[in-house]
Write a protein that holds these residues in place. Structure first.
Motif, PDB file in Angstrom:
ATOM      1  N   GLU A  72     -24.034  14.862  22.932  1.00 16.68           N
ATOM      2  CA  GLU A  72     -25.089  15.321  23.833  1.00 16.68           C
ATOM      3  C   GLU A  72     -25.156  16.832  23.976  1.00 16.68           C
ATOM      4  O   GLU A  72     -26.221  17.388  24.210  1.00 16.68           O
ATOM      5  N   TYR A  73     -24.032  17.492  23.890  1.00 10.44           N
ATOM      6  CA  TYR A  73     -23.976  18.924  24.200  1.00 10.44           C
ATOM      7  C   TYR A  73     -23.570  19.708  22.955  1.00 10.44           C
ATOM      8  O   TYR A  73     -22.635  19.330  22.248  1.00 10.44           O
ATOM      9  N   TRP A  74     -24.237  20.843  22.757  1.00 14.85           N
ATOM     10  CA  TRP A  74     -24.024  21.646  21.556  1.00 14.85           C
ATOM     11  C   TRP A  74     -23.914  23.114  21.878  1.00 14.85           C
ATOM     12  O   TRP A  74     -24.581  23.613  22.796  1.00 14.85           O
ATOM     13  N   GLY A  75     -23.066  23.807  21.129  1.00 18.27           N
ATOM     14  CA  GLY A  75     -23.024  25.252  21.198  1.00 18.27           C
ATOM     15  C   GLY A  75     -24.121  25.854  20.353  1.00 18.27           C
ATOM     16  O   GLY A  75     -24.890  25.144  19.700  1.00 18.27           O
ATOM     17  N   GLN A  76     -24.162  27.181  20.329  1.00 15.29           N
ATOM     18  CA  GLN A  76     -25.208  27.894  19.597  1.00 15.29           C
ATOM     19  C   GLN A  76     -24.908  27.989  18.103  1.00 15.29           C
ATOM     20  O   GLN A  76     -25.814  28.242  17.310  1.00 15.29           O
ATOM     21  N   SER A  87     -17.473  24.929  29.535  1.00 16.43           N
ATOM     22  CA  SER A  87     -17.567  25.054  30.988  1.00 16.43           C
ATOM     23  C   SER A  87     -16.825  23.893  31.632  1.00 16.43           C
ATOM     24  O   SER A  87     -16.496  22.903  30.966  1.00 16.43           O
ATOM     25  N   ALA A  88     -16.568  24.033  32.916  1.00 17.98           N
ATOM     26  CA  ALA A  88     -15.844  22.974  33.619  1.00 17.98           C
ATOM     27  C   ALA A  88     -16.595  21.655  33.534  1.00 17.98           C
ATOM     28  O   ALA A  88     -15.989  20.581  33.357  1.00 17.98           O
ATOM     29  N   TYR A  89     -17.911  21.729  33.623  1.00 18.35           N
ATOM     30  CA  TYR A  89     -18.720  20.505  33.555  1.00 18.35           C
ATOM     31  C   TYR A  89     -18.593  19.871  32.170  1.00 18.35           C
ATOM     32  O   TYR A  89     -18.376  18.660  32.045  1.00 18.35           O
ATOM     33  N   THR A  90     -18.737  20.672  31.132  1.00 18.70           N
ATOM     34  CA  THR A  90     -18.704  20.143  29.769  1.00 18.70           C
ATOM     35  C   THR A  90     -17.313  19.630  29.414  1.00 18.70           C
ATOM     36  O   THR A  90     -17.174  18.691  28.623  1.00 18.70           O
ATOM     37  N   TRP A  91     -16.304  20.235  29.996  1.00 21.47           N
ATOM     38  CA  TRP A  91     -14.937  19.824  29.692  1.00 21.47           C
ATOM     39  C   TRP A  91     -14.645  18.414  30.191  1.00 21.47           C
ATOM     40  O   TRP A  91     -13.666  17.786  29.784  1.00 21.47           O
ATOM     41  N   ARG A  92     -15.491  17.880  31.049  1.00 16.69           N
ATOM     42  CA  ARG A  92     -15.343  16.508  31.506  1.00 16.69           C
ATOM     43  C   ARG A  92     -15.624  15.507  30.385  1.00 16.69           C
ATOM     44  O   ARG A  92     -15.248  14.333  30.484  1.00 16.69           O
ATOM     45  N   GLN A  98     -22.934  22.937  34.998  1.00 17.29           N
ATOM     46  CA  GLN A  98     -23.553  23.768  33.953  1.00 17.29           C
ATOM     47  C   GLN A  98     -22.958  23.397  32.605  1.00 17.29           C
ATOM     48  O   GLN A  98     -21.758  23.420  32.419  1.00 17.29           O
ATOM     49  N   VAL A  99     -23.832  23.041  31.691  1.00 13.66           N
ATOM     50  CA  VAL A  99     -23.389  22.683  30.358  1.00 13.66           C
ATOM     51  C   VAL A  99     -23.268  23.940  29.524  1.00 13.66           C
ATOM     52  O   VAL A  99     -24.228  24.692  29.380  1.00 13.66           O
ATOM     53  N   GLN A 100     -22.098  24.186  28.996  1.00 18.04           N
ATOM     54  CA  GLN A 100     -21.911  25.364  28.170  1.00 18.04           C
ATOM     55  C   GLN A 100     -20.800  25.150  27.158  1.00 18.04           C
ATOM     56  O   GLN A 100     -19.713  24.684  27.502  1.00 18.04           O
ATOM     57  N   LEU A 101     -21.103  25.495  25.930  1.00 19.90           N
ATOM     58  CA  LEU A 101     -20.130  25.523  24.857  1.00 19.90           C
ATOM     59  C   LEU A 101     -20.348  26.813  24.099  1.00 19.90           C
ATOM     60  O   LEU A 101     -21.462  27.085  23.663  1.00 19.90           O
ATOM     61  N   ALA A 102     -19.310  27.607  23.946  1.00 19.56           N
ATOM     62  CA  ALA A 102     -19.447  28.907  23.293  1.00 19.56           C
ATOM     63  C   ALA A 102     -18.422  29.041  22.180  1.00 19.56           C
ATOM     64  O   ALA A 102     -17.212  29.039  22.443  1.00 19.56           O
ATOM     65  N   GLU A 103     -18.925  29.158  20.951  1.00 15.31           N
ATOM     66  CA  GLU A 103     -18.047  29.297  19.790  1.00 15.31           C
ATOM     67  C   GLU A 103     -17.680  30.769  19.559  1.00 15.31           C
ATOM     68  O   GLU A 103     -18.465  31.674  19.863  1.00 15.31           O
ATOM     69  N   SER A 104     -16.514  30.982  18.995  1.00 12.88           N
ATOM     70  CA  SER A 104     -16.075  32.314  18.601  1.00 12.88           C
ATOM     71  C   SER A 104     -15.128  32.170  17.413  1.00 12.88           C
ATOM     72  O   SER A 104     -14.637  31.076  17.133  1.00 12.88           O
ATOM     73  N   TYR A 149     -21.175  26.737  11.895  1.00 10.90           N
ATOM     74  CA  TYR A 149     -20.336  25.729  12.531  1.00 10.90           C
ATOM     75  C   TYR A 149     -20.701  25.602  14.011  1.00 10.90           C
ATOM     76  O   TYR A 149     -20.875  26.610  14.705  1.00 10.90           O
ATOM     77  N   TYR A 150     -20.789  24.357  14.456  1.00  8.32           N
ATOM     78  CA  TYR A 150     -21.172  24.063  15.827  1.00  8.32           C
ATOM     79  C   TYR A 150     -20.080  23.275  16.535  1.00  8.32           C
ATOM     80  O   TYR A 150     -19.503  22.342  15.957  1.00  8.32           O
ATOM     81  N   CYS A 151     -19.865  23.628  17.766  1.00  8.67           N
ATOM     82  CA  CYS A 151     -19.009  22.856  18.651  1.00  8.67           C
ATOM     83  C   CYS A 151     -19.903  21.890  19.432  1.00  8.67           C
ATOM     84  O   CYS A 151     -21.032  22.253  19.801  1.00  8.67           O
ATOM     85  N   ALA A 152     -19.410  20.687  19.700  1.00 10.59           N
ATOM     86  CA  ALA A 152     -20.208  19.707  20.415  1.00 10.59           C
ATOM     87  C   ALA A 152     -19.321  18.865  21.317  1.00 10.59           C
ATOM     88  O   ALA A 152     -18.105  18.753  21.086  1.00 10.59           O
ATOM     89  N   ALA A 153     -19.947  18.263  22.311  1.00 12.77           N
ATOM     90  CA  ALA A 153     -19.226  17.410  23.259  1.00 12.77           C
ATOM     91  C   ALA A 153     -19.994  16.119  23.483  1.00 12.77           C
ATOM     92  O   ALA A 153     -21.228  16.093  23.412  1.00 12.77           O
ATOM     93  N   ARG A 154     -19.222  15.082  23.772  1.00 16.69           N
ATOM     94  CA  ARG A 154     -19.815  13.766  23.947  1.00 16.69           C
ATOM     95  C   ARG A 154     -19.079  13.065  25.074  1.00 16.69           C
ATOM     96  O   ARG A 154     -17.846  13.090  25.115  1.00 16.69           O
ATOM     97  N   SER A 155     -19.815  12.436  25.958  1.00 13.44           N
ATOM     98  CA  SER A 155     -19.183  11.786  27.110  1.00 13.44           C
ATOM     99  C   SER A 155     -18.912  10.308  26.873  1.00 13.44           C
ATOM    100  O   SER A 155     -18.271   9.667  27.705  1.00 13.44           O
TER     101      SER A 155
END
Length: 123
Positions: free
Chosen positions: A111-115, A25-30, A1-7, A94-100
């Protein structure tokens, strides 16, 4: 599950500080590369900072160097952005993002973005 949550967003006066956090999420943290971006209304998103999680390399946009710091907490699977000496022009979503991929530069495709989370700096 791809998830990024900003706070951690909110309102602050110029010269103040805020700390944004991004829970993955565990998946996104990879993903090896994590980044923070920001966007003004009607403008394109721009890179703020990136962090290669395995090598701890960091890159910053010139307009935040010396003021913002990106860091990670692997145990909590979070990436944070400490923002000091805030200016009114830092007001943005501001957005958090992840890239593999292997590289981790501000101009890379993520590839992956928070809200997104709003930061408002008043003068």
């Amino acid at each position: 599950q791809v998830q990024l949550a900003e706070s951690g967003g909110g309102s602050v006066q110029a010269g103040g500080s805020l700390r944004l956090s991004c829970a993955a999420s565990a998946y996104t943290w990879r993903s090896a590369c994590m980044g923070w971006f920001r966007q003004y209304p009607g403008k394109e998103r721009e890179g703020v900072a990136t962090l290669h999680r395995h090598y701890s390399n960091t890159y910053y946009a010139d307009f935040v160097k010396g003021r913002f710091t990106i860091s990670q907490d692997s145990a909590q699977k979070t990436v944070s952005l400490q923002m000091n000496s805030l200016k009114p022009e830092d007001t943005a979503t501001y957005y958090c993002a992840a890239r593999s991929g292997g590289s981790c530069y501000l101009g890379d495709q993520f590839e992956y973005w928070g809200q997104g989370i709003l930061v408002t700096v008043s003068s």
